[in-house]
Design a protein around this motif. Structure first.
Motif, PDB file in Angstrom:
ATOM      1  N   UNK A  43       0.837  -1.203   0.000  1.00 17.17           N
ATOM      2  CA  UNK A  43       0.000   0.000   0.000  1.00 17.17           C
ATOM      3  C   UNK A  43       0.876   1.259   0.000  1.00 17.17           C
ATOM      4  N   UNK A  47       1.706   4.636  -2.976  1.00 18.13           N
ATOM      5  CA  UNK A  47       1.601   6.073  -2.754  1.00 18.13           C
ATOM      6  C   UNK A  47       0.161   6.522  -2.662  1.00 18.13           C
ATOM      7  N   UNK A  48      -0.051   7.792  -2.378  1.00 17.84           N
ATOM      8  CA  UNK A  48      -1.424   8.286  -2.221  1.00 17.84           C
ATOM      9  C   UNK A  48      -2.189   8.271  -3.536  1.00 17.84           C
ATOM     10  N   UNK A  49      -3.495   8.007  -3.458  1.00 17.96           N
ATOM     11  CA  UNK A  49      -4.317   8.056  -4.671  1.00 17.96           C
ATOM     12  C   UNK A  49      -4.470   9.495  -5.165  1.00 17.96           C
ATOM     13  N   UNK A  51      -6.950  11.497  -5.635  1.00 13.99           N
ATOM     14  CA  UNK A  51      -7.788  12.455  -4.913  1.00 13.99           C
ATOM     15  C   UNK A  51      -7.083  12.982  -3.676  1.00 13.99           C
ATOM     16  N   UNK A  52      -6.218  12.132  -3.082  1.00 16.03           N
ATOM     17  CA  UNK A  52      -5.472  12.587  -1.911  1.00 16.03           C
ATOM     18  C   UNK A  52      -4.373  13.565  -2.317  1.00 16.03           C
ATOM     19  N   UNK A  58     -10.660  12.343   2.863  1.00 15.17           N
ATOM     20  CA  UNK A  58     -11.405  11.117   2.637  1.00 15.17           C
ATOM     21  C   UNK A  58     -12.718  11.170   3.391  1.00 15.17           C
ATOM     22  N   UNK A  59     -13.697  10.484   2.946  1.00 19.99           N
ATOM     23  CA  UNK A  59     -14.013  10.206   1.554  1.00 19.99           C
ATOM     24  C   UNK A  59     -15.226  11.042   1.165  1.00 19.99           C
ATOM     25  N   UNK A  60     -15.226  11.594   0.041  1.00 21.20           N
ATOM     26  CA  UNK A  60     -16.297  12.465  -0.466  1.00 21.20           C
ATOM     27  C   UNK A  60     -16.607  13.585   0.525  1.00 21.20           C
ATOM     28  N   UNK A  62     -16.647  13.401   3.710  1.00 18.00           N
ATOM     29  CA  UNK A  62     -17.238  12.958   4.974  1.00 18.00           C
ATOM     30  C   UNK A  62     -16.174  12.306   5.822  1.00 18.00           C
ATOM     31  N   UNK A  63     -16.059  12.767   7.029  1.00 15.45           N
ATOM     32  CA  UNK A  63     -15.033  12.242   7.914  1.00 15.45           C
ATOM     33  C   UNK A  63     -15.650  11.942   9.270  1.00 15.45           C
ATOM     34  N   UNK A  64     -15.313  10.798   9.794  1.00 22.19           N
ATOM     35  CA  UNK A  64     -15.822  10.435  11.115  1.00 22.19           C
ATOM     36  C   UNK A  64     -14.938  11.045  12.180  1.00 22.19           C
ATOM     37  N   UNK A  67     -17.571   9.986  17.872  1.00 20.15           N
ATOM     38  CA  UNK A  67     -18.900   9.416  17.758  1.00 20.15           C
ATOM     39  C   UNK A  67     -19.825  10.291  16.929  1.00 20.15           C
ATOM     40  N   UNK A  69     -20.405  12.659  13.203  1.00 24.30           N
ATOM     41  CA  UNK A  69     -20.020  12.594  11.808  1.00 24.30           C
ATOM     42  C   UNK A  69     -20.340  13.931  11.162  1.00 24.30           C
ATOM     43  N   UNK A  71     -19.674  16.941   8.060  1.00 24.42           N
ATOM     44  CA  UNK A  71     -19.272  17.178   6.676  1.00 24.42           C
ATOM     45  C   UNK A  71     -18.198  18.238   6.649  1.00 24.42           C
TER      46      UNK A  71
ATOM     47  N   UNK B 107     -13.001   6.566  -2.436  1.00 24.70           N
ATOM     48  CA  UNK B 107     -12.260   7.073  -1.274  1.00 24.70           C
ATOM     49  C   UNK B 107     -12.477   6.253  -0.013  1.00 24.70           C
ATOM     50  N   UNK B 112      -5.751  -1.012  -0.971  1.00 23.10           N
ATOM     51  CA  UNK B 112      -5.822  -1.144  -2.434  1.00 23.10           C
ATOM     52  C   UNK B 112      -5.159  -2.401  -2.959  1.00 23.10           C
ATOM     53  N   UNK B 113      -4.412  -3.113  -2.078  1.00 22.15           N
ATOM     54  CA  UNK B 113      -3.713  -4.321  -2.520  1.00 22.15           C
ATOM     55  C   UNK B 113      -4.473  -5.589  -2.133  1.00 22.15           C
ATOM     56  N   UNK B 149      -3.943   8.679   3.440  1.00 26.32           N
ATOM     57  CA  UNK B 149      -5.062   8.605   2.500  1.00 26.32           C
ATOM     58  C   UNK B 149      -6.063   7.499   2.848  1.00 26.32           C
ATOM     59  N   UNK B 154     -15.431   4.790  11.300  1.00 29.28           N
ATOM     60  CA  UNK B 154     -16.690   4.569  10.568  1.00 29.28           C
ATOM     61  C   UNK B 154     -16.877   5.612   9.474  1.00 29.28           C
ATOM     62  N   UNK B 155     -17.424   5.162   8.353  1.00 29.41           N
ATOM     63  CA  UNK B 155     -17.658   6.054   7.221  1.00 29.41           C
ATOM     64  C   UNK B 155     -19.059   5.828   6.670  1.00 29.41           C
TER      65      UNK B 155
END
Lengths: 72, 263
Positions: A43, A47-49, A51-52, A58-60, A62-64, A67, A69, A71, B107, B112-113, B149, B154-155
């Motif tokens: 991984x 390297x970073x994808x 979008x990163x 991450x992702x879209x 939205x981040x947790x 407890x 959540x 935006x 995301x 990814x592997x 990344x 939780x998401x």
């Protein structure tokens, strides 16, 4: 507001109880499934994808956080 | 509001960490079952299964959490996706098997592997008016932010993504899952030992019975009553309930987890 085609919030509970009581509910499987072993090596080398790299979170958006959540 | 279990990651340094997606997901389901009063752990569950270190299945994990934590999960094999969703909105959390390759390119991808089968715990769903879609709260045991990344904890996944990943496990698109009990309805677990059933909603009232630790009891709407302190927390709400054939009132605190959530 919700999807008018989706009635689960009103009828899902009753329908699920009916499912559990029906012959369609299988509690055993002849060949139990096994989760595979994740391969986590590599991984970092990927390297970073993209979008990163663009600085997005991450992702879209939205981040947790604990407890709750939120935006971003 | 549905109780949110604490997130647990499988990459905890233990012997079988990268094969513990099942025990980790079921540990979070234990937390949901006990609304935080008891928390499962992947290592005790793996030790109960006593196989080092293949992936694990529903049967093994269900037996382990029942023996260790008295958490009775309901297994369901080859179920239609719609029935699984019905179960989720019926007040239950669920451990479900997905094919991880489907998550790649999103995301939400925490490895990814890895292309194979993977357990995740799903707590609930919601309608997101901003995005105009249903979303499901996924506790992916791989989402540990070990690289910048990788998602952390939780998401809210698009429901359609989880559906695609779960239906990619089998050629017939049926899904395999296990469900917690309904923690949202009117049946609740006695979370602590020593509870009393009283004739009236006050500790000054006569004790007419005992609340069996861990038992699942029907409770009615709460009413105001005398003050109590349970597990170090004060309150004054009481619920009507029944133990065997004996009816009475129980302090709400016997059914409240550490966060105050009712389970």
């Amino acid at each position: 507001m919700s999807d008018p085609q989706d009635d689960r919030d009103q009828n899902g509970r009753a329908r699920f109880e009916a499912f559990l009581a029906s012959p369609a509910h299988k509690t055993k499987k002849d060949k139990p499934e096994h989760a595979d072993d994740p391969v986590v090596d590599g991984e970092e080398a990927l390297g970073p994808p993209d979008w990163a790299k663009q600085g997005r979170n991450a992702p879209h958006g939205w981040k947790a956080v604990g407890d709750t959540f939120t935006e971003e | 509001m549905t109780y949110h279990p604490a997130y647990q990651k499988q990459g905890d340094g233990s012997q079988c960490q990268w094969q513990n997606c099942g025990p980790t997901s079921f540990a979070m389901a234990v937390d949901r079952d006990w609304v935080g009063a008891r928390k499962g752990g992947p290592v005790p569950i793996r030790n109960k299964i006593a196989l080092y270190c293949p992936g694990t299945n529903s049967t093994q994990n269900n037996a382990a959490v029942k023996a260790l934590y008295a958490t009775a999960m309901t297994a369901a094999f080859d179920m239609p996706w719609g029935s699984w969703l019905d179960g989720l909105v019926a007040g239950r959390g669920s451990c479900i098997v997905i094919r991880y390759s489907v998550v790649h390119g999103t995301p939400y991808d925490a490895c990814r592997t890895f292309d194979g089968l993977h357990w995740v715990y799903v707590n609930e769903r919601r309608w997101n008016a901003t995005t105009g879609r249903y979303e499901v709260l996924v506790y992916d045991p791989l989402a540990d932010h070990r690289y910048s990344w990788i998602p952390q904890g939780p998401q809210w996944w698009p429901q359609s993504l989880l559906q695609s990943a779960a239906q990619a496990v089998q050629a017939d698109h049926y899904v395999d899952a296990s469900f917690t009990r309904d923690t949202v309805g009117s049946i609740h677990r006695v979370l602590y030992a020593g509870g009393a059933l009283r004739a009236k909603p006050t500790v000054a009232s006569a004790q007419v019975g005992s609340l069996p630790f861990g038992a699942l009891l029907w409770t009615g709407p709460s009413v105001a009553g005398g003050a109590w302190t349970i597990n170090g927390k004060p309150g004054s709400r009481w619920v009507p309930t029944k133990v065997g054939t004996v009816s009475g009132y129980a302090a709400l605190g016997w059914f409240q987890g550490p966060t105050g959530a009712i389970g």
